[in-house]
Design a protein around this motif. Structure first.
Motif, PDB file in Angstrom:
ATOM      1  N   LYS A  67       0.872  -1.182   0.000  1.00  0.00           N
ATOM      2  CA  LYS A  67       0.000   0.000   0.000  1.00  0.00           C
ATOM      3  C   LYS A  67       0.903   1.222   0.000  1.00  0.00           C
ATOM      4  O   LYS A  67       1.525   1.548   1.002  1.00  0.00           O
ATOM      5  N   GLU A  68       1.010   1.835  -1.168  1.00  0.00           N
ATOM      6  CA  GLU A  68       1.823   3.046  -1.330  1.00  0.00           C
ATOM      7  C   GLU A  68       3.258   2.831  -0.858  1.00  0.00           C
ATOM      8  O   GLU A  68       3.842   3.662  -0.168  1.00  0.00           O
ATOM      9  N   GLY A  69       3.824   1.674  -1.210  1.00  0.00           N
ATOM     10  CA  GLY A  69       5.213   1.391  -0.889  1.00  0.00           C
ATOM     11  C   GLY A  69       5.459   0.836   0.501  1.00  0.00           C
ATOM     12  O   GLY A  69       6.587   0.554   0.873  1.00  0.00           O
ATOM     13  N   LYS A  70       4.411   0.687   1.278  1.00  0.00           N
ATOM     14  CA  LYS A  70       4.518   0.140   2.635  1.00  0.00           C
ATOM     15  C   LYS A  70       3.796  -1.209   2.693  1.00  0.00           C
ATOM     16  O   LYS A  70       2.951  -1.507   1.854  1.00  0.00           O
ATOM     17  N   ILE A  71       4.105  -1.971   3.714  1.00  0.00           N
ATOM     18  CA  ILE A  71       3.475  -3.280   3.897  1.00  0.00           C
ATOM     19  C   ILE A  71       2.176  -3.085   4.667  1.00  0.00           C
ATOM     20  O   ILE A  71       2.161  -2.458   5.736  1.00  0.00           O
ATOM     21  N   ALA A  72       1.096  -3.607   4.112  1.00  0.00           N
ATOM     22  CA  ALA A  72      -0.218  -3.507   4.750  1.00  0.00           C
ATOM     23  C   ALA A  72      -0.494  -4.780   5.543  1.00  0.00           C
ATOM     24  O   ALA A  72      -0.200  -5.886   5.096  1.00  0.00           O
ATOM     25  N   ILE A  73      -1.084  -4.578   6.724  1.00  0.00           N
ATOM     26  CA  ILE A  73      -1.411  -5.692   7.617  1.00  0.00           C
ATOM     27  C   ILE A  73      -2.834  -5.523   8.138  1.00  0.00           C
ATOM     28  O   ILE A  73      -3.517  -4.553   7.779  1.00  0.00           O
ATOM     29  N   GLN A  74      -3.243  -6.428   8.999  1.00  0.00           N
ATOM     30  CA  GLN A  74      -4.550  -6.343   9.657  1.00  0.00           C
ATOM     31  C   GLN A  74      -5.696  -6.186   8.661  1.00  0.00           C
ATOM     32  O   GLN A  74      -6.504  -5.260   8.747  1.00  0.00           O
ATOM     33  N   GLY A  75      -5.735  -7.094   7.683  1.00  0.00           N
ATOM     34  CA  GLY A  75      -6.808  -7.016   6.690  1.00  0.00           C
ATOM     35  C   GLY A  75      -6.717  -5.771   5.834  1.00  0.00           C
ATOM     36  O   GLY A  75      -7.726  -5.225   5.419  1.00  0.00           O
ATOM     37  N   TRP A  76      -5.484  -5.315   5.607  1.00  0.00           N
ATOM     38  CA  TRP A  76      -5.174  -4.159   4.767  1.00  0.00           C
ATOM     39  C   TRP A  76      -5.590  -2.825   5.388  1.00  0.00           C
ATOM     40  O   TRP A  76      -5.608  -1.801   4.727  1.00  0.00           O
ATOM     41  N   THR A  77      -5.918  -2.820   6.684  1.00  0.00           N
ATOM     42  CA  THR A  77      -6.382  -1.583   7.308  1.00  0.00           C
ATOM     43  C   THR A  77      -5.256  -0.755   7.903  1.00  0.00           C
ATOM     44  O   THR A  77      -5.450   0.410   8.211  1.00  0.00           O
ATOM     45  N   GLU A  78      -4.086  -1.378   8.103  1.00  0.00           N
ATOM     46  CA  GLU A  78      -2.950  -0.677   8.685  1.00  0.00           C
ATOM     47  C   GLU A  78      -1.707  -0.931   7.848  1.00  0.00           C
ATOM     48  O   GLU A  78      -1.623  -1.921   7.140  1.00  0.00           O
ATOM     49  N   THR A  79      -0.752  -0.021   7.960  1.00  0.00           N
ATOM     50  CA  THR A  79       0.545  -0.258   7.328  1.00  0.00           C
ATOM     51  C   THR A  79       1.621  -0.190   8.403  1.00  0.00           C
ATOM     52  O   THR A  79       1.434   0.433   9.450  1.00  0.00           O
ATOM     53  N   VAL A  80       2.719  -0.848   8.125  1.00  0.00           N
ATOM     54  CA  VAL A  80       3.876  -0.758   9.015  1.00  0.00           C
ATOM     55  C   VAL A  80       4.840   0.253   8.419  1.00  0.00           C
ATOM     56  O   VAL A  80       4.774   0.575   7.237  1.00  0.00           O
ATOM     57  N   SER A  81       5.745   0.749   9.242  1.00  0.00           N
ATOM     58  CA  SER A  81       6.651   1.787   8.760  1.00  0.00           C
ATOM     59  C   SER A  81       7.694   1.240   7.796  1.00  0.00           C
ATOM     60  O   SER A  81       8.325   2.000   7.062  1.00  0.00           O
ATOM     61  N   GLN A  82       7.849  -0.066   7.794  1.00  0.00           N
ATOM     62  CA  GLN A  82       8.858  -0.697   6.947  1.00  0.00           C
ATOM     63  C   GLN A  82       8.432  -0.666   5.476  1.00  0.00           C
ATOM     64  O   GLN A  82       7.310  -1.003   5.144  1.00  0.00           O
ATOM     65  N   SER A  83       9.361  -0.279   4.625  1.00  0.00           N
ATOM     66  CA  SER A  83       9.073  -0.273   3.189  1.00  0.00           C
ATOM     67  C   SER A  83       9.215  -1.691   2.643  1.00  0.00           C
ATOM     68  O   SER A  83       9.795  -2.574   3.281  1.00  0.00           O
ATOM     69  N   LEU A  84       8.720  -1.878   1.462  1.00  0.00           N
ATOM     70  CA  LEU A  84       8.844  -3.159   0.771  1.00  0.00           C
ATOM     71  C   LEU A  84      10.322  -3.540   0.653  1.00  0.00           C
ATOM     72  O   LEU A  84      10.710  -4.669   0.942  1.00  0.00           O
ATOM     73  N   LYS A  85      11.131  -2.594   0.253  1.00  0.00           N
ATOM     74  CA  LYS A  85      12.566  -2.846   0.085  1.00  0.00           C
ATOM     75  C   LYS A  85      13.206  -3.272   1.404  1.00  0.00           C
ATOM     76  O   LYS A  85      13.938  -4.258   1.459  1.00  0.00           O
ATOM     77  N   ASP A  86      12.927  -2.525   2.472  1.00  0.00           N
ATOM     78  CA  ASP A  86      13.500  -2.862   3.776  1.00  0.00           C
ATOM     79  C   ASP A  86      13.084  -4.261   4.216  1.00  0.00           C
ATOM     80  O   ASP A  86      13.893  -5.026   4.731  1.00  0.00           O
ATOM     81  N   TYR A  87      11.825  -4.572   4.032  1.00  0.00           N
ATOM     82  CA  TYR A  87      11.343  -5.890   4.455  1.00  0.00           C
ATOM     83  C   TYR A  87      12.025  -7.005   3.677  1.00  0.00           C
ATOM     84  O   TYR A  87      12.514  -7.969   4.267  1.00  0.00           O
ATOM     85  N   LEU A  88      12.056  -6.882   2.366  1.00  0.00           N
ATOM     86  CA  LEU A  88      12.618  -7.963   1.551  1.00  0.00           C
ATOM     87  C   LEU A  88      14.117  -8.127   1.748  1.00  0.00           C
ATOM     88  O   LEU A  88      14.656  -9.209   1.540  1.00  0.00           O
ATOM     89  N   GLN A  89      14.792  -7.084   2.160  1.00  0.00           N
ATOM     90  CA  GLN A  89      16.227  -7.203   2.406  1.00  0.00           C
ATOM     91  C   GLN A  89      16.522  -7.938   3.721  1.00  0.00           C
ATOM     92  O   GLN A  89      17.598  -8.468   3.900  1.00  0.00           O
ATOM     93  N   LYS A  90      15.547  -7.995   4.627  1.00  0.00           N
ATOM     94  CA  LYS A  90      15.772  -8.592   5.942  1.00  0.00           C
ATOM     95  C   LYS A  90      14.845  -9.761   6.266  1.00  0.00           C
ATOM     96  O   LYS A  90      15.008 -10.398   7.302  1.00  0.00           O
ATOM     97  N   ALA A  91      13.877 -10.025   5.430  1.00  0.00           N
ATOM     98  CA  ALA A  91      12.840 -11.010   5.740  1.00  0.00           C
ATOM     99  C   ALA A  91      13.405 -12.415   5.903  1.00  0.00           C
ATOM    100  O   ALA A  91      14.209 -12.863   5.094  1.00  0.00           O
ATOM    101  N   PRO A  92      12.974 -13.107   6.955  1.00  0.00           N
ATOM    102  CA  PRO A  92      13.359 -14.509   7.130  1.00  0.00           C
ATOM    103  C   PRO A  92      12.440 -15.385   6.271  1.00  0.00           C
ATOM    104  O   PRO A  92      11.349 -15.755   6.686  1.00  0.00           O
ATOM    105  N   LEU A  93      12.872 -15.688   5.077  1.00  0.00           N
ATOM    106  CA  LEU A  93      12.009 -16.397   4.126  1.00  0.00           C
ATOM    107  C   LEU A  93      12.344 -17.882   3.984  1.00  0.00           C
ATOM    108  O   LEU A  93      11.851 -18.527   3.066  1.00  0.00           O
ATOM    109  N   GLN A  94      13.136 -18.420   4.900  1.00  0.00           N
ATOM    110  CA  GLN A  94      13.449 -19.836   4.831  1.00  0.00           C
ATOM    111  C   GLN A  94      12.155 -20.641   4.954  1.00  0.00           C
ATOM    112  O   GLN A  94      11.354 -20.416   5.854  1.00  0.00           O
TER     113      GLN A  94
END
Length: 116
Positions: free
Chosen positions: A9-36
């Motif tokens: 949602k506008e470059g941020k990650i949306a949570i809670q049924g898309w009603t909220e966003t976190v301050s982390q950007s898509l780029k920041d999340y994907l660079q650190k995400a534990p995706l194992q």
């Protein structure tokens, strides 16, 4: 395998049924995400989901470039031309596409989409 929904949602990650966003950007999340153990990401631009306005190619391209695992595009797919644009990206991380409303409303022919 598990598919992780990554809702944009506008470059941020949306949570809670898309009603909220976190301050982390898509780029920041994907660079650190534990995706194992995660088989793929389902990338949805929620501002386009169900709107049939075409996919957000810029945000999708960023997700494809940053993701270490395959990505399924979702949000805004409205017609065969949208699928052609996605295919033209020729990105090795693009695993597939989710569409719903375009099929339900007869705007996208499933047989033609599968042939493409």
């Amino acid at each position: 395998q598990v598919a992780l929904g990554l809702n944009n949602k506008e470059g941020k990650i949306a949570i809670q049924g898309w009603t909220e966003t976190v301050s982390q950007s898509l780029k920041d999340y994907l660079q650190k995400a534990p995706l194992q153990g995660v088989g793929c990401l389902i990338f949805t631009d929620i501002s386009r989901d169900g709107m049939m306005s075409g996919p957000n190619l810029e945000a999708l391209q960023e997700a494809l470039d940053l993701s270490p695992i395959p990505v399924i595009a979702s949000g805004g797919i409205s017609c065969l031309e949208d699928l052609k644009q996605l295919k033209a990206l020729k990105h090795p991380n693009l695993m597939g596409v989710i569409t719903g409303k375009a099929l339900y409303e007869g705007k996208l022919n499933l047989k033609e989409a599968l042939e493409l």
